[in-house]
Design a protein around this motif. Structure first.
Motif, PDB file in Angstrom:
ATOM      1  N   ILE A 185      15.227   2.849  -4.134  1.00 18.45           N
ATOM      2  CA  ILE A 185      14.369   2.299  -3.076  1.00 18.45           C
ATOM      3  C   ILE A 185      15.212   1.530  -2.064  1.00 18.45           C
ATOM      4  CG2 ILE A 185      12.500   0.669  -2.584  1.00 18.45           C
ATOM      5  CD1 ILE A 185      11.411   1.466  -5.443  1.00 18.45           C
ATOM      6  N   ASN A 186      16.133   0.712  -2.564  1.00 13.76           N
ATOM      7  CA  ASN A 186      16.990  -0.066  -1.658  1.00 13.76           C
ATOM      8  C   ASN A 186      17.857   0.831  -0.788  1.00 13.76           C
ATOM      9  OD1 ASN A 186      16.100  -2.623  -2.402  1.00 13.76           O
ATOM     10  ND2 ASN A 186      17.563  -2.781  -4.066  1.00 13.76           N
ATOM     11  N   LYS A 187      18.246   1.987  -1.300  1.00 11.26           N
ATOM     12  CA  LYS A 187      19.104   2.903  -0.544  1.00 11.26           C
ATOM     13  C   LYS A 187      18.323   3.709   0.497  1.00 11.26           C
ATOM     14  CE  LYS A 187      22.471   6.624  -1.117  1.00 11.26           C
ATOM     15  NZ  LYS A 187      23.258   7.419  -2.064  1.00 11.26           N
ATOM     16  N   PHE A 188      17.111   4.123   0.162  1.00 18.00           N
ATOM     17  CA  PHE A 188      16.401   5.089   1.007  1.00 18.00           C
ATOM     18  C   PHE A 188      15.223   4.540   1.800  1.00 18.00           C
ATOM     19  CE2 PHE A 188      18.507   7.734  -2.205  1.00 18.00           C
ATOM     20  CZ  PHE A 188      19.230   8.547  -1.359  1.00 18.00           C
ATOM     21  N   TYR A 189      14.714   3.373   1.456  1.00 15.44           N
ATOM     22  CA  TYR A 189      13.555   2.811   2.157  1.00 15.44           C
ATOM     23  C   TYR A 189      13.973   1.554   2.910  1.00 15.44           C
ATOM     24  CZ  TYR A 189      10.701   6.081  -0.474  1.00 15.44           C
ATOM     25  OH  TYR A 189      10.167   7.221  -0.987  1.00 15.44           O
ATOM     26  N   GLY A 190      13.233   1.223   3.947  1.00 15.66           N
ATOM     27  CA  GLY A 190      13.586   0.093   4.804  1.00 15.66           C
ATOM     28  C   GLY A 190      12.832  -1.180   4.501  1.00 15.66           C
ATOM     29  N   TYR A 191      12.504  -1.442   3.234  1.00 14.74           N
ATOM     30  CA  TYR A 191      11.763  -2.662   2.911  1.00 14.74           C
ATOM     31  C   TYR A 191      12.524  -3.926   3.285  1.00 14.74           C
ATOM     32  CZ  TYR A 191       8.317   0.151   0.456  1.00 14.74           C
ATOM     33  OH  TYR A 191       7.342   1.060   0.157  1.00 14.74           O
ATOM     34  N   LEU A 241      14.540  -4.170   5.894  1.00 16.96           N
ATOM     35  CA  LEU A 241      14.756  -4.208   7.339  1.00 16.96           C
ATOM     36  C   LEU A 241      13.606  -4.960   7.995  1.00 16.96           C
ATOM     37  CD1 LEU A 241      15.770  -0.465   7.903  1.00 16.96           C
ATOM     38  CD2 LEU A 241      17.274  -2.426   7.475  1.00 16.96           C
ATOM     39  N   ASP A 242      13.804  -5.390   9.231  1.00 19.18           N
ATOM     40  CA  ASP A 242      12.710  -6.035   9.962  1.00 19.18           C
ATOM     41  C   ASP A 242      11.621  -4.994  10.199  1.00 19.18           C
ATOM     42  OD1 ASP A 242      14.107  -8.387  10.069  1.00 19.18           O
ATOM     43  OD2 ASP A 242      14.987  -7.963  12.021  1.00 19.18           O
ATOM     44  N   GLY A 243      10.392  -5.372   9.981  1.00 18.45           N
ATOM     45  CA  GLY A 243       9.292  -4.438  10.207  1.00 18.45           C
ATOM     46  C   GLY A 243       8.602  -4.058   8.924  1.00 18.45           C
ATOM     47  N   VAL A 244       7.869  -2.962   8.981  1.00 21.85           N
ATOM     48  CA  VAL A 244       7.003  -2.542   7.894  1.00 21.85           C
ATOM     49  C   VAL A 244       7.414  -1.147   7.435  1.00 21.85           C
ATOM     50  CG1 VAL A 244       4.594  -1.902   7.385  1.00 21.85           C
ATOM     51  CG2 VAL A 244       5.080  -3.892   8.804  1.00 21.85           C
ATOM     52  N   VAL A 245       7.260  -0.881   6.134  1.00 18.95           N
ATOM     53  CA  VAL A 245       7.400   0.476   5.609  1.00 18.95           C
ATOM     54  C   VAL A 245       5.992   0.992   5.330  1.00 18.95           C
ATOM     55  CG1 VAL A 245       8.245   1.910   3.714  1.00 18.95           C
ATOM     56  CG2 VAL A 245       9.667   0.056   4.599  1.00 18.95           C
ATOM     57  N   LEU A 246       5.649   2.127   5.912  1.00 23.16           N
ATOM     58  CA  LEU A 246       4.356   2.763   5.693  1.00 23.16           C
ATOM     59  C   LEU A 246       4.568   3.873   4.669  1.00 23.16           C
ATOM     60  CD1 LEU A 246       3.240   3.036   9.420  1.00 23.16           C
ATOM     61  CD2 LEU A 246       2.683   1.232   7.772  1.00 23.16           C
ATOM     62  N   PHE A 247       4.259   3.589   3.395  1.00 22.56           N
ATOM     63  CA  PHE A 247       4.487   4.526   2.293  1.00 22.56           C
ATOM     64  C   PHE A 247       3.157   4.851   1.649  1.00 22.56           C
ATOM     65  CE2 PHE A 247       6.555   4.940  -2.200  1.00 22.56           C
ATOM     66  CZ  PHE A 247       6.490   6.314  -2.140  1.00 22.56           C
ATOM     67  N   LYS A 248       2.786   6.136   1.690  1.00 27.24           N
ATOM     68  CA  LYS A 248       1.578   6.625   1.028  1.00 27.24           C
ATOM     69  C   LYS A 248       2.035   7.708   0.056  1.00 27.24           C
ATOM     70  CE  LYS A 248      -2.209   8.771  -0.101  1.00 27.24           C
ATOM     71  NZ  LYS A 248      -2.060   9.640  -1.296  1.00 27.24           N
ATOM     72  N   PRO A 249       2.231   7.342  -1.226  1.00 28.80           N
ATOM     73  CA  PRO A 249       2.706   8.321  -2.206  1.00 28.80           C
ATOM     74  C   PRO A 249       1.657   9.378  -2.556  1.00 28.80           C
ATOM     75  CG  PRO A 249       2.872   6.053  -3.048  1.00 28.80           C
ATOM     76  CD  PRO A 249       2.098   6.016  -1.779  1.00 28.80           C
ATOM     77  N   THR A 250       2.128  10.482  -3.094  1.00 32.78           N
ATOM     78  CA  THR A 250       1.280  11.626  -3.420  1.00 32.78           C
ATOM     79  C   THR A 250       0.153  11.286  -4.390  1.00 32.78           C
ATOM     80  OG1 THR A 250       3.270  12.978  -3.246  1.00 32.78           O
ATOM     81  CG2 THR A 250       1.345  14.041  -4.193  1.00 32.78           C
ATOM     82  N   LEU A 251       0.491  10.641  -5.499  1.00 36.37           N
ATOM     83  CA  LEU A 251      -0.470  10.452  -6.589  1.00 36.37           C
ATOM     84  C   LEU A 251      -1.110   9.072  -6.591  1.00 36.37           C
ATOM     85  CD1 LEU A 251       1.546  12.260  -9.410  1.00 36.37           C
ATOM     86  CD2 LEU A 251      -0.207  13.206  -7.881  1.00 36.37           C
ATOM     87  N   GLU A 283      -4.804   2.361  -4.960  1.00 37.07           N
ATOM     88  CA  GLU A 283      -3.948   1.540  -4.088  1.00 37.07           C
ATOM     89  C   GLU A 283      -3.000   2.518  -3.400  1.00 37.07           C
ATOM     90  OE1 GLU A 283      -3.965  -1.755  -3.565  1.00 37.07           O
ATOM     91  OE2 GLU A 283      -5.567  -2.186  -4.997  1.00 37.07           O
ATOM     92  N   GLN A 284      -3.526   3.271  -2.426  1.00 37.94           N
ATOM     93  CA  GLN A 284      -2.742   4.395  -1.913  1.00 37.94           C
ATOM     94  C   GLN A 284      -1.642   4.019  -0.942  1.00 37.94           C
ATOM     95  OE1 GLN A 284      -6.096   3.891  -0.960  1.00 37.94           O
ATOM     96  NE2 GLN A 284      -6.636   5.406   0.583  1.00 37.94           N
ATOM     97  N   PHE A 285      -1.652   2.834  -0.364  1.00 39.13           N
ATOM     98  CA  PHE A 285      -0.622   2.441   0.594  1.00 39.13           C
ATOM     99  C   PHE A 285       0.298   1.408  -0.047  1.00 39.13           C
ATOM    100  CE2 PHE A 285      -4.401   3.666   3.018  1.00 39.13           C
ATOM    101  CZ  PHE A 285      -3.885   4.813   3.617  1.00 39.13           C
ATOM    102  N   ARG A 286       1.613   1.668   0.022  1.00 38.02           N
ATOM    103  CA  ARG A 286       2.597   0.819  -0.651  1.00 38.02           C
ATOM    104  C   ARG A 286       3.514   0.169   0.371  1.00 38.02           C
ATOM    105  NH1 ARG A 286       2.093   2.057  -6.136  1.00 38.02           N
ATOM    106  NH2 ARG A 286      -0.006   2.927  -6.330  1.00 38.02           N
ATOM    107  N   GLY A 287       3.038  -0.898   0.984  1.00 37.87           N
ATOM    108  CA  GLY A 287       3.788  -1.594   2.012  1.00 37.87           C
ATOM    109  C   GLY A 287       4.811  -2.580   1.487  1.00 37.87           C
ATOM    110  N   SER A 288       4.892  -2.717   0.148  1.00 33.48           N
ATOM    111  CA  SER A 288       5.847  -3.658  -0.433  1.00 33.48           C
ATOM    112  C   SER A 288       6.812  -2.926  -1.361  1.00 33.48           C
ATOM    113  CB  SER A 288       5.113  -4.738  -1.240  1.00 33.48           C
ATOM    114  OG  SER A 288       4.575  -4.188  -2.430  1.00 33.48           O
ATOM    115  N   PHE A 289       7.973  -3.541  -1.556  1.00 34.08           N
ATOM    116  CA  PHE A 289       8.959  -3.013  -2.498  1.00 34.08           C
ATOM    117  C   PHE A 289       8.338  -2.856  -3.884  1.00 34.08           C
ATOM    118  CE2 PHE A 289      11.978  -3.589  -5.863  1.00 34.08           C
ATOM    119  CZ  PHE A 289      13.015  -2.738  -5.522  1.00 34.08           C
ATOM    120  N   ASP A 290       7.586  -3.878  -4.341  1.00 32.94           N
ATOM    121  CA  ASP A 290       6.982  -3.835  -5.683  1.00 32.94           C
ATOM    122  C   ASP A 290       6.015  -2.662  -5.826  1.00 32.94           C
ATOM    123  OD1 ASP A 290       8.412  -6.060  -6.459  1.00 32.94           O
ATOM    124  OD2 ASP A 290       6.765  -7.464  -6.106  1.00 32.94           O
ATOM    125  N   GLY A 291       5.268  -2.362  -4.766  1.00 32.43           N
ATOM    126  CA  GLY A 291       4.349  -1.230  -4.798  1.00 32.43           C
ATOM    127  C   GLY A 291       5.086   0.094  -4.910  1.00 32.43           C
TER     128      GLY A 291
END
Length: 195
Positions: free
Chosen positions: A78-84, A86-96, A100-108
């Motif tokens: 996650i640290n290598k490939f996602y921008g959690y 970085l300044d701003g927001v990560v909009l992550f909606k995983p397949t399954l 809680e379909q939106f994962r805007g946090s590292f923990d999610g």
């Protein structure tokens, strides 16, 4: 004789042309423009980042199967490939993810990949399946804004046993300060099955 207004106009056109030239495919990767901005994200960089992401998902599952520290493997992924970070927001909606379909946090995101977080009870650990391969097919990659590239297409996940599973994606990439691509948008979904 050229007046001040014409000189300013010529200067603006020249600056704009330099910016456009720096953002053309084939501009040197990692090079900076005269203004100090990072170069445009290339299609090759996106394809390489996709392959590396897929290899990382396979590695998490392999670590789990070998009873290694899969949570650390997923954290590093996650640290290598996602921008959690970085300044701003990560909009992550995983397949399954459905409840809680939106994962805007590292923990999610971590919960989605390895499970075990009571906040996200539906997560079973997508990366723990384990997968043996991830195959990508881009419908297209656009980098018209230069600072962000967006890829859309299908990827197939091959489990240790059984047939590969087709998933649709839309991923937005930006460069971090080291010039590495990081996801700031990642939407994945199963293809429409019909009624």
């Amino acid at each position: 004789m050229t007046n001040l207004r014409d000189t300013a106009r010529i200067s603006l056109v020249a600056i704009a042309a330099m910016g456009l030239a720096a953002c053309q495919p084939g501009a040197e990767q990692g090079a900076e423009t005269a203004e100090g901005a990072k170069s445009c994200i290339t299609e090759e960089e996106v394809v390489n980042a996709q392959k590396a992401w897929g290899d990382g998902i396979v590695a998490i599952g392999k670590t789990f199967t070998e009873e290694g520290d899969y949570t650390t493997a997923a954290t590093d992924h996650i640290n290598k490939f996602y921008g959690y970070d970085l300044d701003g927001v990560v909009l992550f909606k995983p397949t399954l993810a459905a409840d809680e379909q939106f994962r805007g946090s590292f923990d999610g995101a971590l919960s989605y990949f390895v499970g075990g977080n009571e906040t996200f009870k539906e997560d079973k650990g997508f990366a723990l399946t384990p997968w043996t391969a991830v195959r990508w097919e881009n419908a297209g990659i656009t980098n018209s804004s230069c600072d962000m590239a967006v890829a859309m297409g299908n990827y197939w996940f091959t489990p240790a046993e059984g047939d590969e599973i087709k998933v649709e994606y839309t991923i937005g990439y930006v460069k971090d300060d080291e010039g590495n691509l990081r996801m700031v948008v990642h939407k994945s979904s199963l293809p429409y099955a019909g009624s």
